[in-house]
Write a protein that holds these residues in place. Sequence first.
Motif, PDB file in Angstrom:
ATOM      1  N   VAL A   1       0.951  -1.163   0.158  1.00 32.97           N
ATOM      2  CA  VAL A   1      -0.055   0.081  -0.020  1.00 32.97           C
ATOM      3  C   VAL A   1       0.916   1.086  -0.059  1.00 32.97           C
ATOM      4  O   VAL A   1       1.631   1.693   0.971  1.00 32.97           O
ATOM      5  N   LEU A   2       0.963   2.101  -1.102  1.00 31.16           N
ATOM      6  CA  LEU A   2       2.008   3.064  -1.531  1.00 31.16           C
ATOM      7  C   LEU A   2       1.529   4.229  -1.477  1.00 31.16           C
ATOM      8  O   LEU A   2       0.446   4.533  -2.388  1.00 31.16           O
TER       9      LEU A   2
ATOM     10  N   LEU B   1       9.605   4.727  -6.243  1.00 28.70           N
ATOM     11  CA  LEU B   1       9.461   3.230  -5.649  1.00 28.70           C
ATOM     12  C   LEU B   1       8.984   2.302  -6.676  1.00 28.70           C
ATOM     13  O   LEU B   1       9.534   0.990  -6.792  1.00 28.70           O
ATOM     14  N   LEU B   2       7.845   2.551  -7.250  1.00 30.52           N
ATOM     15  CA  LEU B   2       7.481   1.655  -8.246  1.00 30.52           C
ATOM     16  C   LEU B   2       8.354   1.567  -9.472  1.00 30.52           C
ATOM     17  O   LEU B   2       8.476   0.234  -9.913  1.00 30.52           O
TER      18      LEU B   2
ATOM     19  N   GLY C   1       3.199  -0.155 -13.397  1.00 28.72           N
ATOM     20  CA  GLY C   1       2.908  -1.539 -12.724  1.00 28.72           C
ATOM     21  C   GLY C   1       2.115  -1.454 -11.489  1.00 28.72           C
ATOM     22  O   GLY C   1       1.748  -2.637 -10.969  1.00 28.72           O
ATOM     23  N   ALA C   2       1.417  -0.370 -11.205  1.00 21.95           N
ATOM     24  CA  ALA C   2       0.505  -0.497  -9.804  1.00 21.95           C
ATOM     25  C   ALA C   2      -0.772  -1.234 -10.147  1.00 21.95           C
ATOM     26  O   ALA C   2      -1.114  -1.197 -11.453  1.00 21.95           O
ATOM     27  N   ASP C   3      -1.309  -1.814  -9.178  1.00 26.14           N
ATOM     28  CA  ASP C   3      -2.590  -2.416  -9.492  1.00 26.14           C
ATOM     29  C   ASP C   3      -3.813  -1.859  -9.459  1.00 26.14           C
ATOM     30  O   ASP C   3      -4.854  -2.190 -10.002  1.00 26.14           O
TER      31      ASP C   3
ATOM     32  N   ILE D   1      -1.189  -1.085  -4.500  1.00 30.83           N
ATOM     33  CA  ILE D   1      -2.246   0.008  -4.340  1.00 30.83           C
ATOM     34  C   ILE D   1      -1.518   1.205  -3.989  1.00 30.83           C
ATOM     35  O   ILE D   1      -0.908   1.405  -2.863  1.00 30.83           O
ATOM     36  N   ILE D   2      -1.777   2.250  -4.940  1.00 36.14           N
ATOM     37  CA  ILE D   2      -1.478   3.489  -4.497  1.00 36.14           C
ATOM     38  C   ILE D   2      -2.503   4.456  -3.999  1.00 36.14           C
ATOM     39  O   ILE D   2      -3.566   4.162  -4.316  1.00 36.14           O
TER      40      ILE D   2
END
Length: 226
Positions: A49-50, A62-63, A94-96, A76-77
């Motif tokens: 969780v970012l 970071l991603l 690449g975030a989901d 998850i951003i």
Amino acid sequence: MKILVIEDEDSLREVMVRSLEKERYRVEWAADYPAALWKINDYQYDCIVLDIMLPGGNGLSLLEELKNMRKRDSVIIVSAKDSIDDKVRGLDLGADDYLTKPFHLAELNARIKSIIRRKQQDGEMDLSYANITVYPDRHAVYIDGVELPLNRKEFALLYYFVANPERLLSKDTLAESVWGDYIDQADSFDFIYSQVKNLRKKLKTAGAQPEIKAVYGFGYKMINEE
């Protein structure tokens, strides 16, 4: 299952961590960019969780690091910035998923469960090996349809074995899968030995077909010889 919460706002981070721990996830956290980078470099997580805005750096960087490391941790951003550009860039990196602050904790938990099922278990609600079926979202285990009671650490170990059948797993890997980066709080090898011993006994008594075999000097492997 292990979650990493990267959030610099103390009150929000503490609330998220407590909420996720109530769902029986193993939760770690980082409050700034350097600490988060160290964790993603050294450990693997089922979901991260970012937050985008972090002391010492940017969450989108970071991603990029995760992408460069070729890691498959789900992300998850969460951000107060409701910017289309941020969403697009984050998803491209690449975030989901993307949640805009403020959000309900129930929604965060639902999205984490959905992502874990979709990415790690091909969308299925369960994970199976031979006659063992694990339901991660309910922390339940069944042998031939009969529920097998396990404590939290036994469940974490079994989940890791079933997710990695016939794969040789070191004691360090197994200890980290249960304790995360807090394994220095206990003698990890003695801890793993006792937990695996108890788990093997429970599986055998319940009639599980797979067995956890010890590999001298290295670790353990779950195999099914039937």
